[in-house]
Write an enzyme that holds these catalytic residues in place. Structure first.
Site, PDB file in Angstrom:
ATOM      1  N   CYS A 130       0.798  -1.224   0.000  1.00  0.00           N
ATOM      2  CA  CYS A 130       0.000   0.000   0.000  1.00  0.00           C
ATOM      3  C   CYS A 130       0.832   1.275   0.000  1.00  0.00           C
ATOM      4  CB  CYS A 130      -0.952  -0.002   1.193  1.00  0.00           C
ATOM      5  SG  CYS A 130      -2.246  -1.272   1.070  1.00  0.00           S
ATOM      6  N   PHE A 183     -10.056  -5.293  -0.757  1.00  0.00           N
ATOM      7  CA  PHE A 183      -9.123  -5.093  -1.865  1.00  0.00           C
ATOM      8  C   PHE A 183      -9.811  -5.167  -3.222  1.00  0.00           C
ATOM      9  CE2 PHE A 183      -5.804  -6.814   1.202  1.00  0.00           C
ATOM     10  CZ  PHE A 183      -5.321  -5.553   1.484  1.00  0.00           C
ATOM     11  N   HIS A 256      -3.689   7.302   2.232  1.00  0.00           N
ATOM     12  CA  HIS A 256      -4.087   5.966   1.770  1.00  0.00           C
ATOM     13  C   HIS A 256      -5.113   5.394   2.744  1.00  0.00           C
ATOM     14  CE1 HIS A 256      -3.768   1.859   0.215  1.00  0.00           C
ATOM     15  NE2 HIS A 256      -3.785   1.494   1.488  1.00  0.00           N
ATOM     16  N   ASN A 289      -9.616  -0.976  -1.442  1.00  0.00           N
ATOM     17  CA  ASN A 289      -8.181  -0.786  -1.276  1.00  0.00           C
ATOM     18  C   ASN A 289      -7.478  -1.448  -2.454  1.00  0.00           C
ATOM     19  OD1 ASN A 289      -5.487  -0.820  -0.550  1.00  0.00           O
ATOM     20  ND2 ASN A 289      -5.864  -1.338   1.588  1.00  0.00           N
TER      21      ASN A 289
END
Length: 340
Positions: A130, A183, A256, A289
């Site tokens: 990430c 994700f 993030h 994500n």
């Protein structure tokens, strides 16, 4: 430095599938939708992808090798079009991915698809997780500042679904289920590493693909206990701007969005006002994500909000912080300055 041009470009080009085989509440992870490279045709051709007991790494790597360059190039092409100059003007290319590994890297294929010059200087970053988007921006910034006339294109792309997707089994743990729910796939700094956290947020490639250890309870606590010190070190060169301008709320934020709990940790520890992390929450909700590209999507969203007259998304703030958290457990931080 006016003659240096560093292109930190983001583009929301993604692939999708209508498959949805895991039942994890969207309300729990605050992700409304995601986009996947895994398609019905791929699953039909490779049913082993659905069975974690079967070896499938070859099929997964083949799927990544086929889709990743085109996805990255599509995002880059859109960014170059918005820049408004020919792709042949690009002097440096930085590509970051945590999806598979090839020799040569996908940067060669991306350069070819974009029509970049054969002399373009390429840099590949692998398995930054990430922090991939933030790391790519850091490398791009260094290239731009140290090469007169440089025009740097930073690209970050991940198709983690092809590496990690499988049907749930009776023994699936909650971490695996949460990972599948959060994700998604997409294509779009001071470095600080926290000692003693190497076991948190890790990934292992095995016969059943990529397995993730997210430590969903420990990581937000770790962020809360360390993030202010990390950010203070990054913001120190601003010379008191943070303290004099209203603390952390005097900045705009490109964070993030690893999870809702991590975002809450930022808000609680730093005392951020409601809306400061709105761009991060929107990207998490709309795309999930996407590993490395996520922070570039957030940057794109922050810029969009700043351009929209009258919207509170960092409007008027001259300085900002870009923050990515990833495996290790590591942090990538970059100080940003708005041009307008």
């Amino acid at each position: 430095m006016d003659d240096l041009h560093c292109i930190f470009l983001a583009a929301n080009k993604v692939l999708t599938s209508k498959h949805g085989r895991l039942n994890v509440s969207g309300e729990q992870v605050q992700v409304k939708k995601r986009y996947f490279q895994v398609t019905d045709d791929l699953l039909s051709a490779h049913p082993d992808l659905l069975d974690p007991s079967l070896p499938s790494i070859d099929a997964r790597l083949q799927a990544v090798a086929s889709a990743l360059p085109e996805l990255a190039a599509a995002a880059a092409a859109k960014a170059i079009a918005e820049w408004g100059r020919p792709a042949s003007d690009i002097t440096h290319l930085v590509v970051s991915t945590s999806s598979g590994a090839q020799i040569p890297g996908i940067d060669v294929r991306v350069a070819s698809l974009l029509g970049l010059r054969p002399t373009v200087r390429r840099t590949m970053l692998y398995f930054q997780g990430c922090t991939g988007g933030a790391a790519a921006l850091r490398v791009a910034k260094d290239a731009a500042e140290n090469n007169r006339g440089a025009r740097v294109l930073a690209v970050c792309a991940d198709v983690l679904s092809a590496m990690a997707f499988h049907a749930p089994g009776d023994g699936d743990d909650i971490e695996g289920a949460v990972a599948h729910a959060i994700f998604g796939d997409g294509a779009g700094a001071v470095v600080a590493t926290i000692p003693g956290t190497e076991r948190l947020v890790t990934g292992d490639v095995g016969s059943a693909g990529l397995g993730y250890n997210l430590a969903p309870v420990e990581v937000p606590v770790l962020v809360a206990g360390n993030i202010e010190e990390i950010l203070a070190g990054a913001a120190a060169p601003l010379g008191g701007v943070v303290e004099e301008g209203g603390g952390w709320n005097s900045l705009f934020w490109v964070v993030h969005p690893g999870s809702p709990m991590i975002l809450k940790s930022y808000e609680k520890v730093l005392g951020l006002e409601p809306g400061k992390l709105a761009a991060s929450r929107r990207v998490l909700g709309e795309y999930g994500n996407m590993i490395g590209p996520t922070v570039i999507f957030v940057l794109d969203e922050v810029l969009r909000r700043r351009r929209k007259e009258g919207e509170d998304g960092g409007e008027g703030c001259k300085w900002g912080l870009l923050v990515g958290l990833g495996p290790g457990f590591t942090a990538e931080v970059m100080v940003l300055r708005a041009r307008k």
